[in-house]
Structure formats: structure tokens, C-alpha cells
Design a protein around this motif. Structure first.
Motif, PDB file in Angstrom:
ATOM      1  N   VAL A 181      11.465  15.677  12.673  1.00 44.38           N
ATOM      2  CA  VAL A 181      11.110  14.296  12.356  1.00 44.38           C
ATOM      3  C   VAL A 181      10.622  14.225  10.918  1.00 44.38           C
ATOM      4  O   VAL A 181       9.673  14.917  10.530  1.00 44.38           O
ATOM      5  CB  VAL A 181      10.024  13.770  13.311  1.00 44.38           C
ATOM      6  N   ILE A 182      11.273  13.389  10.124  1.00 43.70           N
ATOM      7  CA  ILE A 182      10.891  13.263   8.713  1.00 43.70           C
ATOM      8  C   ILE A 182      10.271  11.912   8.392  1.00 43.70           C
ATOM      9  O   ILE A 182       9.615  11.760   7.352  1.00 43.70           O
ATOM     10  CB  ILE A 182      12.106  13.491   7.782  1.00 43.70           C
ATOM     11  N   GLU A 183      10.455  10.947   9.278  1.00 45.77           N
ATOM     12  CA  GLU A 183       9.980   9.595   8.954  1.00 45.77           C
ATOM     13  C   GLU A 183       9.875   8.784  10.245  1.00 45.77           C
ATOM     14  O   GLU A 183      10.736   8.887  11.123  1.00 45.77           O
ATOM     15  CB  GLU A 183      10.972   8.940   7.993  1.00 45.77           C
ATOM     16  N   ILE A 184       8.810   8.016  10.351  1.00 44.69           N
ATOM     17  CA  ILE A 184       8.644   7.101  11.482  1.00 44.69           C
ATOM     18  C   ILE A 184       8.351   5.716  10.924  1.00 44.69           C
ATOM     19  O   ILE A 184       7.372   5.525  10.195  1.00 44.69           O
ATOM     20  CB  ILE A 184       7.512   7.556  12.418  1.00 44.69           C
ATOM     21  N   ASP A 185       9.217   4.767  11.255  1.00 43.53           N
ATOM     22  CA  ASP A 185       9.106   3.394  10.746  1.00 43.53           C
ATOM     23  C   ASP A 185       8.647   2.468  11.859  1.00 43.53           C
ATOM     24  O   ASP A 185       9.155   2.534  12.985  1.00 43.53           O
ATOM     25  CB  ASP A 185      10.457   2.883  10.229  1.00 43.53           C
ATOM     26  N   THR A 215      -3.619  15.521  10.104  1.00 45.47           N
ATOM     27  CA  THR A 215      -2.904  16.026   8.935  1.00 45.47           C
ATOM     28  C   THR A 215      -2.598  14.876   7.972  1.00 45.47           C
ATOM     29  O   THR A 215      -2.126  13.821   8.400  1.00 45.47           O
ATOM     30  CB  THR A 215      -1.582  16.690   9.355  1.00 45.47           C
ATOM     31  N   PRO A 216      -2.862  15.036   6.669  1.00 50.41           N
ATOM     32  CA  PRO A 216      -2.575  13.951   5.729  1.00 50.41           C
ATOM     33  C   PRO A 216      -1.083  13.618   5.687  1.00 50.41           C
ATOM     34  O   PRO A 216      -0.242  14.502   5.549  1.00 50.41           O
ATOM     35  CB  PRO A 216      -3.056  14.510   4.381  1.00 50.41           C
ATOM     36  N   LEU A 217      -0.780  12.339   5.845  1.00 54.21           N
ATOM     37  CA  LEU A 217       0.589  11.838   5.743  1.00 54.21           C
ATOM     38  C   LEU A 217       0.647  10.738   4.699  1.00 54.21           C
ATOM     39  O   LEU A 217      -0.301   9.973   4.534  1.00 54.21           O
ATOM     40  CB  LEU A 217       1.059  11.251   7.082  1.00 54.21           C
ATOM     41  N   LEU A 218       1.783  10.632   4.033  1.00 55.60           N
ATOM     42  CA  LEU A 218       2.009   9.477   3.172  1.00 55.60           C
ATOM     43  C   LEU A 218       2.313   8.276   4.059  1.00 55.60           C
ATOM     44  O   LEU A 218       3.178   8.345   4.949  1.00 55.60           O
ATOM     45  CB  LEU A 218       3.180   9.720   2.222  1.00 55.60           C
ATOM     46  N   ASN A 247       6.821  12.774   6.893  1.00 54.01           N
ATOM     47  CA  ASN A 247       6.434  14.151   7.180  1.00 54.01           C
ATOM     48  C   ASN A 247       6.168  14.900   5.872  1.00 54.01           C
ATOM     49  O   ASN A 247       7.058  15.013   5.033  1.00 54.01           O
ATOM     50  CB  ASN A 247       7.553  14.850   7.968  1.00 54.01           C
ATOM     51  N   PRO A 248       4.958  15.455   5.680  1.00 52.16           N
ATOM     52  CA  PRO A 248       4.622  16.100   4.409  1.00 52.16           C
ATOM     53  C   PRO A 248       5.224  17.486   4.264  1.00 52.16           C
ATOM     54  O   PRO A 248       5.240  18.038   3.156  1.00 52.16           O
ATOM     55  CB  PRO A 248       3.096  16.181   4.473  1.00 52.16           C
ATOM     56  N   ARG A 249       5.746  18.092   5.351  1.00 53.96           N
ATOM     57  CA  ARG A 249       6.247  19.463   5.264  1.00 53.96           C
ATOM     58  C   ARG A 249       7.589  19.545   4.543  1.00 53.96           C
ATOM     59  O   ARG A 249       8.022  20.635   4.167  1.00 53.96           O
ATOM     60  CB  ARG A 249       6.415  20.047   6.673  1.00 53.96           C
ATOM     61  N   GLN A 298       0.853  -1.194   0.000  1.00 49.85           N
ATOM     62  CA  GLN A 298       0.000   0.000   0.000  1.00 49.85           C
ATOM     63  C   GLN A 298       0.884   1.237   0.000  1.00 49.85           C
ATOM     64  O   GLN A 298       1.970   1.241   0.572  1.00 49.85           O
ATOM     65  CB  GLN A 298      -0.922   0.024   1.220  1.00 49.85           C
ATOM     66  N   ARG A 299       0.372   2.298  -0.605  1.00 47.88           N
ATOM     67  CA  ARG A 299       1.053   3.586  -0.606  1.00 47.88           C
ATOM     68  C   ARG A 299      -0.018   4.637  -0.801  1.00 47.88           C
ATOM     69  O   ARG A 299      -0.501   4.843  -1.912  1.00 47.88           O
ATOM     70  CB  ARG A 299       2.086   3.628  -1.727  1.00 47.88           C
ATOM     71  N   ASP A 300      -0.437   5.280   0.304  1.00 49.41           N
ATOM     72  CA  ASP A 300      -1.564   6.200   0.208  1.00 49.41           C
ATOM     73  C   ASP A 300      -1.464   7.280   1.270  1.00 49.41           C
ATOM     74  O   ASP A 300      -0.642   7.211   2.176  1.00 49.41           O
ATOM     75  CB  ASP A 300      -2.886   5.435   0.345  1.00 49.41           C
ATOM     76  N   MET A 301      -2.296   8.316   1.127  1.00 52.86           N
ATOM     77  CA  MET A 301      -2.366   9.392   2.091  1.00 52.86           C
ATOM     78  C   MET A 301      -3.407   9.037   3.152  1.00 52.86           C
ATOM     79  O   MET A 301      -4.520   8.622   2.824  1.00 52.86           O
ATOM     80  CB  MET A 301      -2.733  10.707   1.402  1.00 52.86           C
ATOM     81  N   VAL A 302      -3.032   9.179   4.425  1.00 50.01           N
ATOM     82  CA  VAL A 302      -3.925   8.850   5.534  1.00 50.01           C
ATOM     83  C   VAL A 302      -3.864   9.969   6.569  1.00 50.01           C
ATOM     84  O   VAL A 302      -2.873  10.707   6.639  1.00 50.01           O
ATOM     85  CB  VAL A 302      -3.536   7.510   6.193  1.00 50.01           C
ATOM     86  N   PRO A 303      -4.917  10.118   7.388  1.00 52.77           N
ATOM     87  CA  PRO A 303      -4.833  11.087   8.495  1.00 52.77           C
ATOM     88  C   PRO A 303      -3.756  10.659   9.481  1.00 52.77           C
ATOM     89  O   PRO A 303      -3.650   9.483   9.835  1.00 52.77           O
ATOM     90  CB  PRO A 303      -6.231  11.009   9.122  1.00 52.77           C
ATOM     91  N   ALA A 304      -2.957  11.605   9.929  1.00 55.04           N
ATOM     92  CA  ALA A 304      -1.852  11.276  10.840  1.00 55.04           C
ATOM     93  C   ALA A 304      -2.375  10.685  12.140  1.00 55.04           C
ATOM     94  O   ALA A 304      -3.188  11.319  12.826  1.00 55.04           O
ATOM     95  CB  ALA A 304      -1.034  12.531  11.133  1.00 55.04           C
ATOM     96  N   PRO A 305      -1.936   9.468  12.511  1.00 57.91           N
ATOM     97  CA  PRO A 305      -2.282   8.946  13.842  1.00 57.91           C
ATOM     98  C   PRO A 305      -1.720   9.859  14.926  1.00 57.91           C
ATOM     99  O   PRO A 305      -0.746  10.598  14.698  1.00 57.91           O
ATOM    100  CB  PRO A 305      -1.612   7.570  13.858  1.00 57.91           C
ATOM    101  N   GLY A 306      -2.297   9.780  16.125  1.00 61.52           N
ATOM    102  CA  GLY A 306      -1.884  10.658  17.214  1.00 61.52           C
ATOM    103  C   GLY A 306      -0.393  10.671  17.492  1.00 61.52           C
ATOM    104  O   GLY A 306       0.219  11.752  17.548  1.00 61.52           O
ATOM    105  N   PRO A 307       0.262   9.484  17.676  1.00 63.86           N
ATOM    106  CA  PRO A 307       1.707   9.502  17.983  1.00 63.86           C
ATOM    107  C   PRO A 307       2.541  10.137  16.882  1.00 63.86           C
ATOM    108  O   PRO A 307       3.497  10.872  17.169  1.00 63.86           O
ATOM    109  CB  PRO A 307       2.036   8.009  18.147  1.00 63.86           C
ATOM    110  N   GLU A 308       2.180   9.880  15.623  1.00 68.45           N
ATOM    111  CA  GLU A 308       2.938  10.467  14.516  1.00 68.45           C
ATOM    112  C   GLU A 308       2.724  11.978  14.454  1.00 68.45           C
ATOM    113  O   GLU A 308       3.670  12.748  14.224  1.00 68.45           O
ATOM    114  CB  GLU A 308       2.517   9.819  13.197  1.00 68.45           C
ATOM    115  N   ALA A 309       1.489  12.410  14.642  1.00 67.87           N
ATOM    116  CA  ALA A 309       1.204  13.845  14.616  1.00 67.87           C
ATOM    117  C   ALA A 309       1.979  14.576  15.708  1.00 67.87           C
ATOM    118  O   ALA A 309       2.557  15.646  15.482  1.00 67.87           O
ATOM    119  CB  ALA A 309      -0.297  14.076  14.772  1.00 67.87           C
TER     120      ALA A 309
END
Length: 233
Positions: free
Chosen positions: A216-220, A122-125, A146-148, A102-113
Motif C-alpha cells: 500500500v503506497i497511498e490511501i485516499d 508512524t509519521p505519514l505525509l 506510505n513513507p517507506r 494542508q501538507r504535513d507529517m502526522v502520526p498514522a491513524p489506526g486504519p492507515e497504519a
């Protein structure tokens, strides 16, 4: 084995001896529970108990709807100095595989936001993929970006690692912080992708990657079969 030993140890000893003697080599399929029960003159539940005990020791593995197998060698992995999975596997004589699901835009979960200092939702990839060793899927990876920091969603990976994408397309050298490694019981979509039975043990790894300014640019999030990897640091 003495008369006081649990009866299932007869099956466990038989299987352990077979693995030690090379009767079943790493990756080989073991006889079915029914065949082992018939051969050892034991109830099938006792044979399953023995197999589950060996599974807990990492000596055999169960693939959903495919049966029991002798566990292949573990991949030696250093999560601190993260190396591309495919490169690490090839360096150890293994055959890696990888596929994006999968590769899609989703609303940012709380911990990621919160980690990215973004408003909730906020939409995140989000990408979702699996990795395999010698034809067996061994981990699932879910990543949020991070979309910014640029239109990552429009970037073409072209077989590159995400680290290479950040460096080559955005001039950002990611570094890792707040590494988390812990044992878990795998659940949900991870079980389905890895073809494991409910409640299978696993290893969870969370990596937070930042740019030179500490943003923060990426959370794996990685979920590994517990019998597929060992950590060396």
C-alpha cells in the motif's frame, strides 16, 4: 395540487416549474426564502421545506451564507477507472479548480497504519485539498502516503497528479484496490470547506493504491457533495 396536498407543495411546484421552464438556469441563484414566502403568500418555514425537498432530489443546492441555487449538471465520474479530476471535468465542458490546504507529517491513524503494515503513530505525509466545478467547491480529499517508498514529503508536485508523481519520480505504477463508495452525512472540516450546512448529504470514496508488489503506497479519502457527481461504470 388538491386540498389534501401539503401546503408546502405550492412552493415546491412553483420552484419545480421555474426550473423546468428555464426561469432559473443551472448555477443561477434562486430568490431568497423571504422573497419566495412573500410572493407565494406562504410561511417562510413552508418555503424552506419545499427547498429542502428539492435539495433532496438534487435539483437545488444550498451554499452556506450565500443562499439557494439551481444545481449545475452532475460530473459523470468512473471511480473504478480513476481519471484525473481536472481532465474529466474539462472533457465534459466544465471549469475545474483545485487547491491544496494542508501538507504535513502526522502520526498514522489506526486504519492507515494497519493497511500499510506500520507501527501505530508512524509519521505519514498527509495532504488535504478541495476540488471545484465552475467556481463551486464540490469535494474534499484527504490523502495519506506510505513513507517507506521514498521521501514523498520532499517531492515537488508541480501541478502533477499523484499518479504522475509515483510514476515519474519513483518508477512506481500505482493500481487501485478495495474501492469503497457509500453515502454519508458530511461533518467537521469538510462542511466548512464546502460551505455546507450541518448534516448535508454526501458521497464518500476511499481508494487504496498499491505498487506492483501489492504494498500500500497511498490511501485516499474523498468527500463529495451528493448533488455534484454521478457514477458511471
Amino acid at each position: 395540487m388538491t386540498l389534501r396536498d401539503p401546503i408546502y407543495l405550492k412552493a415546491k411546484t412553483h420552484l419545480s416549474d421555474g426550473l423546468d421552464e428555464g426561469r432559473w438556469r443551472p448555477g443561477d441563484k434562486l430568490p431568497s426564502e423571504r422573497d419566495l414566502a412573500r410572493q407565494l403568500l406562504l410561511d417562510r418555514n413552508l418555503v424552506r421545506h419545499a427547498l429542502m425537498a428539492l435539495e433532496g432530489e438534487g435539483r437545488v443546492m444550498r451554499l452556506d451564507r450565500r443562499g439557494w441555487f439551481a444545481t449545475p449538471p452532475r460530473l459523470a465520474f468512473d471511480p473504478v477507472n480513476h481519471v484525473n479530476f481536472a481532465r474529466a471535468a474539462r472533457d465534459q465542458g466544465r471549469d475545474p479548480g483545485w487547491q491544496s490546504l494542508q501538507r504535513d507529517m502526522v502520526p498514522a491513524p489506526g486504519p492507515e497504519a494497519r493497511a500499510m503494515r506500520l507501527p501505530p503513530g508512524t509519521p505519514l505525509l498527509r495532504t488535504f485539498a478541495w476540488g471545484a466545478l465552475d467556481g463551486v467547491r464540490v469535494y474534499v480529499e484527504e490523502t495519506f502516503y506510505n513513507p517507506r517508498l521514498g521521501p514523498v514529503a520532499d517531492t515537488q508536485w508541480r501541478g502533477r497528479s499523484t499518479t504522475e508523481v509515483w510514476e515519474e519520480d519513483f518508477g512506481i505504477r500505482p493500481s487501485q484496490r478495495n474501492l469503497l463508495v457509500r453515502p454519508v452525512r458530511l461533518a467537521g472540516e469538510v462542511l466548512e470547506v464546502l460551505a455546507l450546512a450541518p448534516g448535508a448529504p454526501g458521497v464518500y470514496i476511499r481508494r487504496i493504491k498499491v505498487d506492483e508488489m501489492g504494498n500500500v503506497i497511498e490511501i485516499d479519502h474523498e468527500y463529495w457533495r451528493f448533488d455534484a457527481v454521478e457514477f458511471r461504470m
